[in-house]
Design a protein around this motif. Structure first.
Motif: not given
Length: 232
Positions: A174-178, A191-194, A203, A209, A213
């Motif tokens: 799961e990628y999220e632009v923080v 970006v954070e990646c879980r 990160t 983006r 990622e």
């Protein structure tokens, strides 16, 4: 070359005599029927040939599959968009009002298409003299080509992370632009990646983006204990 394009001329390493041709190369389809799509088509073909020939001579001992992957890495949209940012094309693009309002001047695909269109325009202005296009393109790509090695035919971090997780029946990352910092034409994405398999959050930062990622995915592979020098 008019004063308006002097800075672009310097960054491109090429001076257009036909300003209308340059402006056509910088015209997105949102401006109407007179746009850069045909030039983009031509430039894409020329770029693939020039880079392909250089790789063929640069790596005489590697097979076609590896050469294809190296070329794909060099001519993909993200790499072209990076060139477009380096040239500052956002300051010169001609777009319709709607595209401008939506931030099209910083969109990777639009910048990438414009770079290819500029190549097509250079080709036409020189009556098909490939030596001119070759000189300009290889100058643009020199630092990138000089850094290439056979290791660059490995899959990109996002693909490798996804395949690693799928092979172990784990959920996709799961990628999220923080955070996004900087001016609209020169932004830095955080970006954070879980991923399953580690509680730590990977990160990444980058000028787009996509790049952020990829950096985060590479860190996630390390957190999972995957040897990033090899394919998963």
């Amino acid at each position: 070359m008019t004063s308006k394009y002097k800075s672009l001329d310097k960054k491109l390493g090429y001076s257009f005599k036909d300003i209308e041709l340059l402006e056509l190369a910088l015209s997105h389809r949102s401006v109407g029927n007179t746009n850069n799509e045909r030039l983009e088509f031509l430039g894409d073909s020329i770029l693939n040939f020039v880079i392909g020939e250089d790789l063929y001579r640069r790596f005489p001992d590697i097979q076609e599959g590896h050469l294809s992957r190296l070329r794909a890495r060099m001519v993909k949209g993200a790499t072209l968009a990076e060139l477009g940012l380096e040239f500052g094309l956002s300051d010169f693009m001609k777009m319709g009002a709607g595209e401008l309002k939506s931030g099209g001047y910083r969109r990777e695909s639009i910048l990438a298409d414009a770079v290819e269109a500029i190549i097509g325009a250079i080709h036409l202005e020189n009556n098909g003299d490939m030596s001119v296009c070759k000189r300009v393109i290889l100058a643009w790509y020199q630092s990138r080509l000089d850094k290439l090695s056979i290791k660059d035919t490995l899959k990109d971090p996002k693909t490798r992370l996804q395949e690693f997780l799928q092979s172990r029946k784990l959920a996709l990352p799961e990628y999220e632009v923080v955070k996004v910092k900087g001016l609209s034409h020169k932004q830095t994405f955080h970006v954070e990646c879980r991923v399953e398999g580690t509680e730590e959050v990977a990160t990444g930062t980058g000028t787009s983006r996509r790049i952020a990622e990829q950096v985060a995915a590479a860190e996630a592979l390390i957190l999972l204990g995957v040897d990033t020098r090899e394919n998963v």
